[in-house]
Design a protein around this motif. Sequence first.
Motif, mmCIF file in Angstrom:
data_model
loop_
_atom_site.group_PDB
_atom_site.id
_atom_site.type_symbol
_atom_site.label_atom_id
_atom_site.label_comp_id
_atom_site.label_asym_id
_atom_site.label_seq_id
_atom_site.Cartn_x
_atom_site.Cartn_y
_atom_site.Cartn_z
ATOM 1 N N LEU A 124 -0.160 15.815 1.097
ATOM 2 C CA LEU A 124 0.437 15.639 -0.226
ATOM 3 C C LEU A 124 -0.443 14.773 -1.121
ATOM 4 C CD1 LEU A 124 4.196 15.099 0.678
ATOM 5 C CD2 LEU A 124 3.156 17.118 -0.348
ATOM 6 N N GLY A 125 -0.957 13.700 -0.551
ATOM 7 C CA GLY A 125 -1.778 12.809 -1.360
ATOM 8 C C GLY A 125 -2.979 13.513 -1.941
ATOM 9 N N MET A 126 -3.648 14.331 -1.128
ATOM 10 C CA MET A 126 -4.854 14.978 -1.605
ATOM 11 C C MET A 126 -4.537 16.099 -2.588
ATOM 12 S SD MET A 126 -8.170 16.240 0.613
ATOM 13 C CE MET A 126 -8.111 14.756 1.620
ATOM 14 N N LEU A 127 -3.566 16.930 -2.270
ATOM 15 C CA LEU A 127 -3.313 18.111 -3.100
ATOM 16 C C LEU A 127 -2.531 17.790 -4.365
ATOM 17 C CD1 LEU A 127 -2.530 20.776 -0.349
ATOM 18 C CD2 LEU A 127 -4.682 20.354 -1.545
ATOM 19 N N VAL A 128 -1.480 16.983 -4.248
ATOM 20 C CA VAL A 128 -0.675 16.664 -5.437
ATOM 21 C C VAL A 128 -1.477 15.818 -6.419
ATOM 22 C CG1 VAL A 128 1.407 15.505 -6.271
ATOM 23 C CG2 VAL A 128 1.502 16.872 -4.181
ATOM 24 N N GLY A 164 0.800 -1.219 0.000
ATOM 25 C CA GLY A 164 0.000 0.000 0.000
ATOM 26 C C GLY A 164 0.831 1.266 0.000
ATOM 27 N N SER A 165 1.863 1.302 0.822
ATOM 28 C CA SER A 165 2.710 2.487 0.890
ATOM 29 C C SER A 165 3.480 2.694 -0.410
ATOM 30 C CB SER A 165 3.690 2.373 2.068
ATOM 31 O OG SER A 165 2.998 2.426 3.296
ATOM 32 N N ALA A 166 3.971 1.590 -0.971
ATOM 33 C CA ALA A 166 4.710 1.704 -2.232
ATOM 34 C C ALA A 166 3.822 2.260 -3.333
ATOM 35 C CB ALA A 166 5.268 0.343 -2.636
ATOM 36 N N LEU A 167 2.579 1.789 -3.400
ATOM 37 C CA LEU A 167 1.665 2.278 -4.421
ATOM 38 C C LEU A 167 1.328 3.752 -4.210
ATOM 39 C CD1 LEU A 167 -0.790 -0.722 -4.863
ATOM 40 C CD2 LEU A 167 0.842 0.158 -6.522
ATOM 41 N N PHE A 168 1.263 4.173 -2.960
ATOM 42 C CA PHE A 168 0.991 5.590 -2.695
ATOM 43 C C PHE A 168 2.098 6.461 -3.273
ATOM 44 C CE2 PHE A 168 1.847 9.263 0.076
ATOM 45 C CZ PHE A 168 0.709 10.006 -0.198
ATOM 46 N N TYR A 169 3.344 6.083 -3.028
ATOM 47 C CA TYR A 169 4.443 6.896 -3.537
ATOM 48 C C TYR A 169 4.574 6.788 -5.054
ATOM 49 C CZ TYR A 169 5.763 8.004 1.216
ATOM 50 O OH TYR A 169 5.747 8.484 2.505
ATOM 51 N N MET A 204 -0.835 3.547 7.607
ATOM 52 C CA MET A 204 -0.471 4.536 6.600
ATOM 53 C C MET A 204 -1.287 4.350 5.321
ATOM 54 S SD MET A 204 1.983 6.552 7.679
ATOM 55 C CE MET A 204 3.250 6.623 8.950
ATOM 56 N N ARG A 205 -1.515 3.101 4.953
ATOM 57 C CA ARG A 205 -2.168 2.860 3.671
ATOM 58 C C ARG A 205 -3.609 3.351 3.671
ATOM 59 N NH1 ARG A 205 -4.290 -2.898 3.610
ATOM 60 N NH2 ARG A 205 -4.379 -3.512 5.797
ATOM 61 N N THR A 206 -4.288 3.301 4.828
ATOM 62 C CA THR A 206 -5.661 3.786 4.875
ATOM 63 C C THR A 206 -5.705 5.304 4.779
ATOM 64 O OG1 THR A 206 -6.112 1.914 6.346
ATOM 65 C CG2 THR A 206 -7.854 3.540 6.059
ATOM 66 N N VAL A 207 -4.756 5.983 5.428
ATOM 67 C CA VAL A 207 -4.657 7.433 5.287
ATOM 68 C C VAL A 207 -4.406 7.792 3.828
ATOM 69 C CG1 VAL A 207 -3.373 9.497 5.971
ATOM 70 C CG2 VAL A 207 -3.802 7.692 7.639
ATOM 71 N N SER A 208 -3.477 7.076 3.199
ATOM 72 C CA SER A 208 -3.156 7.329 1.798
ATOM 73 C C SER A 208 -4.368 7.072 0.910
ATOM 74 C CB SER A 208 -2.000 6.429 1.359
ATOM 75 O OG SER A 208 -0.894 6.559 2.232
ATOM 76 N N PHE A 209 -5.066 5.994 1.190
ATOM 77 C CA PHE A 209 -6.258 5.640 0.417
ATOM 78 C C PHE A 209 -7.320 6.729 0.519
ATOM 79 C CE2 PHE A 209 -10.450 3.417 0.601
ATOM 80 C CZ PHE A 209 -10.561 3.148 -0.747
ATOM 81 N N TYR A 210 -7.534 7.241 1.715
ATOM 82 C CA TYR A 210 -8.512 8.309 1.905
ATOM 83 C C TYR A 210 -8.111 9.553 1.119
ATOM 84 C CZ TYR A 210 -11.223 11.988 4.229
ATOM 85 O OH TYR A 210 -12.048 13.052 4.478
ATOM 86 N N ALA A 211 -6.853 9.949 1.236
ATOM 87 C CA ALA A 211 -6.390 11.173 0.587
ATOM 88 C C ALA A 211 -6.510 11.090 -0.929
ATOM 89 C CB ALA A 211 -4.940 11.458 0.991
ATOM 90 N N VAL A 212 -6.034 9.981 -1.515
ATOM 91 C CA VAL A 212 -6.049 9.842 -2.969
ATOM 92 C C VAL A 212 -7.481 9.703 -3.479
ATOM 93 C CG1 VAL A 212 -5.311 8.387 -4.894
ATOM 94 C CG2 VAL A 212 -3.729 8.880 -3.030
#
Length: 402
Positions: free
Chosen positions: A75-79, A7-12, A370-378
């Motif tokens: 970063l996930g949401m804005l970028v 999950g983290s790798a996919l976020f980056y 971390m992956r759930t936070v990333s998932f929410y943001a994206v």
Amino acid sequence: MATSQGGSALFYVSLVASLAALACLPAPPDGSLGGYKTLAACLAVTLVAVLASQAAHHFASGSGSEFERAGRLVLGMLVCLAALRRLDPRDLRYPLLGFALAGWVASVTVAKLAWATGGRPETEEYNAVGYGNLLLLFGVLVVFSLGWRLTRHSRTEAAVKIVTAVAAFYGFVLTQTRTGWMAVPVFILIGVALFAHKAGRRKAIAACFIALALAAAVGASSSALRQRVELGVTELHKCEIAPLTDSSMCIRLQLWGAAWRMFTEQPLFGIGGGKPFVARLQAEEGRGVSTYVAQNFGEAHSDPLYTLATTGILGGIGLLLAYFAPAWIFLKRLIRNGIPQEYRVAAAMGLAFCLGFAIFGLTELMFRGMRTVSFYAVSVAWLLAASHSATVHYGQPHGRST
């Protein structure tokens, strides 16, 4: 929903792809983040809160993960939003296929576990509560996507979507998750606002009551779920007599009480996340919490309470803004007159996403990993971009993407 790895790798990877899109694709006429300065400021509060908390504790708490979690949210949401704004709005409907696939994967997973054990399915990727909550949310998004047409075969597509949503809801029921049901009336209201806006007030109210009745009937038809609800009531009564009992409800009450006491002791900056929270919880062993809770829990089973305990009042405000700042944008787009339905669909999905996480987080640490936070943001970034034309172009794309 199929694995806890990657999950983290996919976020980056998503961030790198977004930066590449920003470098290679032309910006829309109103700018990549035009109209989102207030949202950016609201999201930044979370970062400021974490930095302030760490500074107050002389950066000695070792809670670098708390800073990364806040950074991913911003970063996930804005970028990703800035990059997705450079794509054709019609292309932004297709990520829905991933949610539909995830709904099937999760439904099959919990069905196999439930049938094999004869009890509540315990998934490896999340605990049963988090897994069930996400599965419910996926089903809701698929239902709302009936307002999108992704293929030339509209009737077949609608039938597949309905079957997918039913499977997701069935999987959610199998998880026996009680807290997810708190969000069901909210999802129904959003759905009524999306599909019944032209039907008149009386028909909309009638549709809402019918949907609520159907949901209640489905929930009541599950004997396992009824037993868990009855068990919860019994446990609550027992908690009044023996508060340190190691039951599902009593453990939650112990964790919530401990987190609130941490917040009241240091309301401005909190006690710090990670190790300080664990140490402070263990210090209450035998008094505010049981030995089992002190030794086996490092969180508060509630996103708002954990945030207040670890980063103080500013962190709590930041979390609320992360939920409700984008939710307010989605709500305005959903109820605005004259908006093409395809953009209202995206707005309804986004509103369900934000409010769903806000409700789920009351009794579960949805941002545990971390992956759930990333998932929410994206995901919120995707839906902001998909509904953006509701306020600018009114359905007129600025050009096809490649």
